[in-house]
Motif scaffolding. Structure first.
Motif, PDB file in Angstrom:
ATOM      1  N   VAL A 127       0.607   5.798   0.467  1.00 47.58           N
ATOM      2  CA  VAL A 127      -0.145   7.014   0.731  1.00 47.58           C
ATOM      3  C   VAL A 127       0.676   8.197   0.228  1.00 47.58           C
ATOM      4  CG1 VAL A 127      -1.219   8.507   2.447  1.00 47.58           C
ATOM      5  CG2 VAL A 127      -1.193   6.029   2.788  1.00 47.58           C
ATOM      6  N   TYR A 164      -4.690   7.305  -1.539  1.00 51.61           N
ATOM      7  CA  TYR A 164      -4.408   5.980  -1.004  1.00 51.61           C
ATOM      8  C   TYR A 164      -4.421   4.961  -2.143  1.00 51.61           C
ATOM      9  CZ  TYR A 164      -6.007   8.493   3.145  1.00 51.61           C
ATOM     10  OH  TYR A 164      -6.171   9.432   4.141  1.00 51.61           O
ATOM     11  N   SER A 174      -5.007  13.386   0.770  1.00 48.67           N
ATOM     12  CA  SER A 174      -4.175  12.191   0.706  1.00 48.67           C
ATOM     13  C   SER A 174      -4.738  11.234  -0.323  1.00 48.67           C
ATOM     14  CB  SER A 174      -4.098  11.504   2.073  1.00 48.67           C
ATOM     15  OG  SER A 174      -3.452  12.321   3.018  1.00 48.67           O
ATOM     16  N   ASN A 206       0.653  12.392   0.051  1.00 44.90           N
ATOM     17  CA  ASN A 206       0.047  13.545   0.689  1.00 44.90           C
ATOM     18  C   ASN A 206       0.265  14.825  -0.107  1.00 44.90           C
ATOM     19  OD1 ASN A 206      -0.790  12.124   3.167  1.00 44.90           O
ATOM     20  ND2 ASN A 206       1.409  11.897   3.473  1.00 44.90           N
ATOM     21  N   ASP A 245       0.835  -1.199   0.000  1.00 45.19           N
ATOM     22  CA  ASP A 245       0.000   0.000   0.000  1.00 45.19           C
ATOM     23  C   ASP A 245       0.873   1.253   0.000  1.00 45.19           C
ATOM     24  OD1 ASP A 245      -2.325  -1.426   2.450  1.00 45.19           O
ATOM     25  OD2 ASP A 245      -2.033  -1.855   0.305  1.00 45.19           O
TER      26      ASP A 245
END
Lengths: 113, 110
Positions: free
Chosen positions: B19, B74, B72, B21, B17
């Motif tokens: 993320v 994802y 953000s 920002n 995964d």
């Protein structure tokens, strides 16, 4: 359907020459944007059109840069007396309205010798 | 003023995964996310409007915290096709243009 079309795809010219870059937006899109992207860098806003008007020209780097749009369709970005620092990919995008998703063309890669 | 993206680059193995920002110092009306593969044009992913909503589909989603002026992105269970540079574009109140961040380069390895 047809996407945003830009021409030429590549342009090599000598320092001091003028160049014209063309953008054909998606039919019916009222908003049109020009960006500059230097190698490995982000998207630098240049100018946008709402219809044939350009409410925001704040991103144009100097008075050597100008743009126009006619018939709420084709737009031309003109760079006069090109300099080496003008070398970049120039991207055009259009959207159905301002603030809607932007659809990008493949860009014009401009190289100034 | 240009939004700040973090991290600048990330390398993952397939299935992991990520993320990404995006932060702005200005009050925002919306945040747009785009992905650009090498040598190609940026492609629209999603728009988030003022209101703190979360949008997206199963594996790519995003949130917008208007109080913090942050968004953000994802990416869940990443696929090789997710590789590319991700840009956020922010629209300030009253402005009708996007200001893009410097991008986050995502590399997914098998």
């Amino acid at each position: 359907g047809a996407g945003v079309s830009q021409s030429p795809s590549n342009k090599v010219t000598e320092k001091g020459k003028d160049v014209e870059l063309r953008c054909d937006p998606i039919s019916g899109h009222t908003a049109l944007y020009w960006y500059r992207q230097r190698l490995g860098q982000g998207l630098e806003f240049l100018i946008y059109f709402q219809g044939n008007s350009a409410p925001d020209k704040s991103g144009l780097p100097s008075d050597r840069f100008s743009a126009e749009r006619t018939g709420e369709s084709v737009s031309t970005l003109t760079i006069q007396r090109t300099q080496q620092e003008d070398s970049a990919v120039y991207l055009c995008a259009s959207s159905s309205q301002v603030n809607q998703p932007q659809h990008f063309g493949d860009g014009t890669r401009l190289s100034i010798l | 003023q240009q939004p700040v993206q973090s991290p600048q680059a990330v390398i993952l193995r397939e299935g992991e995964d990520a993320v990404i920002n995006c932060s702005s110092s200005k009050a925002l009306y919306s945040v747009h996310w785009y992905r650009q593969k090498h040598g190609e044009a940026p492609v629209f992913l999603m728009i988030l409007l003022k209101g703190g909503e979360q949008k997206g589909h199963e594996k790519i989603s995003a949130s917008f915290n208007e109080k913090k002026q942050q968004s953000s992105l994802y990416l869940t269970a990443s696929q090789l096709s997710y590789s590319g540079t991700y840009f956020c574009g922010t629209e300030s109140q009253g402005a009708q243009k996007l200001v893009f961040g410097q991008g986050t380069r995502l590399t997914i390895n098998p």
